[in-house]
Every structure is written in structure tokens, then in C-alpha cells.
Design a protein around this motif. Structure first.
Motif, PDB file in Angstrom:
ATOM      1  N   GLN A 174       0.835  -1.382   0.033  1.00 19.13           N
ATOM      2  CA  GLN A 174      -0.023  -0.033   0.174  1.00 19.13           C
ATOM      3  C   GLN A 174       1.039   1.146  -0.158  1.00 19.13           C
ATOM      4  O   GLN A 174       1.790   1.482   0.819  1.00 19.13           O
ATOM      5  N   GLY A 175       0.881   2.111  -1.002  1.00 15.01           N
ATOM      6  CA  GLY A 175       1.359   3.509  -0.986  1.00 15.01           C
ATOM      7  C   GLY A 175       1.490   3.900  -2.360  1.00 15.01           C
ATOM      8  O   GLY A 175       1.407   3.375  -3.340  1.00 15.01           O
ATOM      9  N   PRO A 176       1.645   5.368  -2.570  1.00 14.16           N
ATOM     10  CA  PRO A 176       1.868   5.714  -3.889  1.00 14.16           C
ATOM     11  C   PRO A 176       2.818   5.360  -4.622  1.00 14.16           C
ATOM     12  O   PRO A 176       3.721   4.858  -4.083  1.00 14.16           O
ATOM     13  N   GLU A 177       2.912   5.405  -5.907  1.00 10.42           N
ATOM     14  CA  GLU A 177       4.017   4.997  -6.465  1.00 10.42           C
ATOM     15  C   GLU A 177       4.611   5.938  -7.584  1.00 10.42           C
ATOM     16  O   GLU A 177       3.868   6.788  -8.005  1.00 10.42           O
ATOM     17  N   ILE A 178       6.050   5.972  -7.575  1.00 12.14           N
ATOM     18  CA  ILE A 178       6.624   6.932  -8.340  1.00 12.14           C
ATOM     19  C   ILE A 178       7.606   6.276  -9.359  1.00 12.14           C
ATOM     20  O   ILE A 178       7.860   4.859  -9.110  1.00 12.14           O
ATOM     21  N   LEU A 179       7.979   6.813 -10.220  1.00 11.34           N
ATOM     22  CA  LEU A 179       9.243   6.248 -11.160  1.00 11.34           C
ATOM     23  C   LEU A 179      10.479   7.032 -10.819  1.00 11.34           C
ATOM     24  O   LEU A 179      10.786   8.361 -10.880  1.00 11.34           O
ATOM     25  N   ALA A 180      11.307   6.232 -10.159  1.00 10.77           N
ATOM     26  CA  ALA A 180      12.893   7.009  -9.949  1.00 10.77           C
ATOM     27  C   ALA A 180      13.982   5.776 -10.571  1.00 10.77           C
ATOM     28  O   ALA A 180      13.783   4.482 -10.629  1.00 10.77           O
ATOM     29  N   HIS A 181      14.561   6.625 -11.150  1.00  9.62           N
ATOM     30  CA  HIS A 181      15.956   5.881 -12.060  1.00  9.62           C
ATOM     31  C   HIS A 181      15.289   4.868 -13.095  1.00  9.62           C
ATOM     32  O   HIS A 181      15.830   3.828 -12.985  1.00  9.62           O
TER      33      HIS A 181
END
Length: 303
Positions: free
Chosen positions: A6-13
Motif C-alpha cells: 500500500q502506497g503511492p508509486e513514483i518512477l525513480a531511475h
């Protein structure tokens, strides 16, 4: 309370990261993300001049670029990467490679593309953070406990390097191999990432907690902690009563927040804390006059 699913997702690297503990939920000294490297994926190569990172392989297997080579990681393995050292992840297998990563201090710029941080104004977009946390959809997260002791790639294992070598170039650790610590009344407790082994800011402890062994509630005056229940059932207390917890749940306890656990069956816990919890280590026997001494790595046997 939080959960690995559970949690927001981001794109990193170039790779998806799910935000578990981060500045958007009140953490200041560390960020804990779930990194999912899909089959065939490879992250970009990167380094932080300020932040250290730790990567725990929780499910699947893959590789991390560590000490100038690609190193295999299996469930239970941990990689420590100091600041200024190049790192990358890749997955040449057929299943997801899932890691639980700590970055300390948090790298605020990774939250900017998603709108959670304003690079221009130097502030968090708190309404956006809150909305993203509230609306985050749970994902289908693996429910199988896979973590075991591994000793492959001996040339990069922390127990075959000096703390100074670990501090300069990083190392591969394992949750079942660390310094024995009985400060909380449990002999099956290991300090994995801590200054006596080489890391400076990252911190990770791991334990099998016997049934009905009480743990006194405590607060860490200088450390944010993200404590995971990896296996079994238990209850967490964050100062407002006992909350039922199951595997993959976590207690989010920023600096100064009361937290405690109790369980009626054996449970497996492990938590990230940054900076390392000096309030616990002061009486460990490994610290004196501002200095830590190295402690022998001792194997923790799986039940």
C-alpha cells in the motif's frame, strides 16, 4: 501503520518505487520504498553525494551493481551503498525482483516529477502527498516468506571485509548474519546495518521474537523507524492502543513516537532506522566515548 502493498508509486531511475515511509507521511531522516524490478528491466546508474542506501531483497532475485561489479541478490540479502558510490539494479530472470530500500537522508528531487515536491519553492506539496496516500490502490504483493541465509559472492560479503572497506565501497549483508544484541531482552536479535559494521547513517535490525516475550514500549529521540512484521501475526502499539498486524504490515514511528509490539506466536521483525538508534547502542557493549567497535558476525538460525 503501513503495508508493503500500500502506497503511492513514483518512477525513480527508470524503475517503479512504492512509497512506504517518506517525507510525505512525516519522515525526515529516512525514506523507505518498495522497489519492483520487472523481468528484463534495468535501472539507470546513479550515485548520491549525500545519501546512503540499503537494499533488502524480499522476493525474487536479481542483481545490484556493487563494488564495481554486478552481484546477485537472493531473499534475505542486503546491499549497503555509501554516498558517492555508483549503484544500479537489474533483473535478468523471469519473476519480479522486489526490494525494500532505505535512503537516508531522503532525496527530495525523486518526488518532484510526481508533484509531491516543489523544486522551485523547496517545499513538499502536502495536499498532493495526502491525496496520493489516501487514494493509493493496494497491489497484489507476494505473501510468501522467502528470506534465508546466503553466502554467495564471498568477495563482497561484509563479514569478509573490514568496516573501513565496507564504509568506502559498500558490501553485501544478510539478515541472518549480524552482531548479537540483547538490549531488548531477546537473544535472537541481530544488528545488521550499524556503524560497527561500516555503515554510517543507514540502520537495520532483525529478530525472531518468541511468543509472549514482552517488549517495553520505547521512543527513539533521534531516529525515524519503519518496523516491519515479516512473518507471523502480532500487535503494534503507536501510542493509541494495540492494532492487529499481519505479515508485510509495518509500524511507522518517526522521531519521538512511542512504539511497541507483542505477539502470541513467534514472529519475525526487522526494521530500518536512521540514524542508527544510539539510545539502544549506548548500552550494547559496542560503544564507548563516541566510538563504535566492530563486533563479530554471528549466524541467526531460521526456525
Amino acid at each position: 501503520m503501513g503495508n508493503l502493498a500500500q502506497g503511492p508509486e513514483i518512477l525513480a531511475h527508470g524503475i517503479s518505487e512504492r512509497l512506504i515511509a517518506w517525507p510525505g507521511c512525516g519522515f525526515q531522516t529516512e525514506a523507505v520504498h518498495v522497489v519492483t524490478v520487472r523481468p528484463g528491466q534495468e535501472s539507470s546508474t546513479y550515485a548520491y553525494q549525500l545519501a546512503e542506501e540499503a537494499f533488502l531483497c524480499h522476493h525474487g532475485s536479481g542483481e545490484i551493481f556493487l563494488r564495481d561489479r554486478w552481484v546477485r541478490m537472493e531473499p534475505g540479502d542486503m546491499a549497503y551503498v555509501p554516498e558517492c558510490v555508483v549503484r544500479a539494479l537489474r533483473n535478468r530472470g523471469t519473476k519480479d525482483f522486489i526490494l525494500v530500500k532505505q535512503t537516508t537522508p531522503p532525496q527530495l528531487e525523486v518526488y518532484e516529477p510526481a508533484g509531491f515536491y516543489s523544486l522551485r519553492h523547496g517545499v513538499l506539496n502536502l495536499p498532493a502527498c495526502e491525496k496520493a496516500r489516501f487514494n493509493a490502490e493496494p497491489v497484489d504483493y507476494p505473501d510468501l516468506y522467502e528470506m534465508q541465509y546466503h553466502d554467495h559472492n564471498p568477495e563482497v560479503r561484509a563479514w569478509n571485509l573490514t568496516p573501513e572497506e565496507v564504509r568506502r565501497g559498500g558490501a553485501l549483508f544478510n539478515v541472518y548474519m549480524g552482531a548479537s544484541f540483547a538490549g531488548l531482552g531477546n537473544q535472537d536479535f541481530r544488528l545488521i546495518l550499524w556503524p560497527g559494521a561500516g555503515p554510517r547513517l543507514v540502520g537495520f535490525n532483525f529478530t525472531h521474537w518468541p511468543a509472549h516475550l514482552p517488549e517495553a514500549g520505547h521512543r527513539h529521540p533521534l531516529a525515524d523507524e519503519c518496523l516491519f512484521l515479516w512473518k507471523g501475526k502480532a500487535e503494534f502499539n503507536l501510542g493509541q492502543g494495540w492494532i492487529q498486524a499481519e505479515a508485510n504490515d509495518c509500524a511507522l514511528a518517526p522521531c519521538g513516537v512511542l512504539h511497541a509490539t507483542r505477539n502470541s506466536e513467534e514472529a519475525v521483525y526487522g526494521g530500518y532506522a536512521s540514524p542508527p538508534q544510539l539510545d539502544l547502542l549506548l548500552n550494547s557493549g559496542y560503544y564507548e566515548n563516541g566510538l563504535f567497535r566492530a563486533a563479530p558476525f554471528e549466524r541467526l538460525l531460521a526456525p
